[in-house]
Design a protein around this motif. Structure first.
Motif, PDB file in Angstrom:
ATOM      1  N   VAL A 120       7.038   8.626   2.834  1.00  0.00           N
ATOM      2  CA  VAL A 120       6.707  10.051   2.748  1.00  0.00           C
ATOM      3  C   VAL A 120       6.271  10.407   1.336  1.00  0.00           C
ATOM      4  N   GLY A 121       6.967   9.875   0.322  1.00  0.00           N
ATOM      5  CA  GLY A 121       6.583  10.147  -1.063  1.00  0.00           C
ATOM      6  C   GLY A 121       5.188   9.631  -1.376  1.00  0.00           C
ATOM      7  N   ALA A 123       2.746   9.132   0.821  1.00  0.00           N
ATOM      8  CA  ALA A 123       1.783   9.962   1.544  1.00  0.00           C
ATOM      9  C   ALA A 123       1.552  11.285   0.832  1.00  0.00           C
ATOM     10  N   LEU A 124       2.639  11.910   0.357  1.00  0.00           N
ATOM     11  CA  LEU A 124       2.497  13.182  -0.359  1.00  0.00           C
ATOM     12  C   LEU A 124       1.721  13.001  -1.659  1.00  0.00           C
ATOM     13  N   ALA A 127      -1.936  12.635  -0.723  1.00  0.00           N
ATOM     14  CA  ALA A 127      -2.487  13.918  -0.292  1.00  0.00           C
ATOM     15  C   ALA A 127      -2.692  14.849  -1.487  1.00  0.00           C
ATOM     16  N   TRP A 128      -1.761  14.841  -2.415  1.00  0.00           N
ATOM     17  CA  TRP A 128      -1.890  15.689  -3.610  1.00  0.00           C
ATOM     18  C   TRP A 128      -3.111  15.284  -4.435  1.00  0.00           C
TER      19      TRP A 128
END
Length: 200
Positions: A120-121, A123-124, A127-128
């Motif tokens: 998740v980290g 992916a975030l 995305a950022w």
């Protein structure tokens, strides 16, 4: 003469001082010191010796007996209870908690939560980064559109229309008005001087 007067003044004071010192010495020698020795003897024989006897023959034996009773009835049973009951029960409870709670939670964290959290980290973060690139591209496009729709026409209007008009107004309107205003001020000053006189 001065020495005689000084001697007459000082001699009675010295005589009284010496007499007082002698009286105090005799009072200490024959009254206060014997009373002090007698009081010391009385305190020693009426208070110190009985308290020492009481300590050695009452308090110490009673304290030893009380400690023996406390050790026999409280300390030894508590030691036995801890060594043979509480400690084994706590050890068994810890074994059960470790087996049923700590080990499964450690496994869950190591093999499920930590990998999912890392994914998740990542992916975030991706995305950022992509959102930042898109935001910069949108900002550049919007800046280009605003410059071509508003900025470029305003710059052209300022350079082609407003600047020549400003130069014309400065040369043909403002300069003549300023020279007329200067002439009017000078005439008004001359009239004021003629009517009221100049400044002193």
């Amino acid at each position: 003469m001065a020495r005689v007067i000084a001697l007459v003044i000082v001699l009675p004071v010295r005589l009284v001082w010496d007499a007082l010192g002698y009286c105090l010495k005799q009072l200490w020698r024959w009254v206060l010191a014997p009373i002090g020795r007698a009081l010391g003897w009385l305190i020693h024989h009426l208070i110190v010796i009985p308290l020492r006897f009481l300590w050695e023959w009452v308090f110490v034996p009673v304290g030893r007996a009380l400690w023996w009773v406390i050790d026999l009835l409280v300390v030894t049973p508590l030691k036995w209870l801890w060594g043979w009951v509480l400690f084994p029960v706590l050890k068994a409870l810890w074994w059960v908690v470790d087996l049923l709670v700590v080990t499964p939670l450690g496994w869950l964290w190591r093999y499920v939560l930590a990998p999912v959290g890392r994914a998740v980290g990542a992916a975030l973060a991706w995305a950022w980064d992509v959102a930042g690139r898109i935001s910069r591209a949108v900002g550049r496009a919007l800046g280009w559109v605003l410059w071509n729709l508003i900025g470029r026409p305003l710059a052209w209007t300022y350079r082609v229309i407003l600047t020549p008009v400003g130069h014309w107004l400065r040369t043909w309107v403002w300069a003549p008005v300023a020279s007329v205003a200067r002439a009017v001020r000078a005439a008004a000053r001359e009239v004021r001087v003629a009517l009221f006189g100049g400044p002193r």
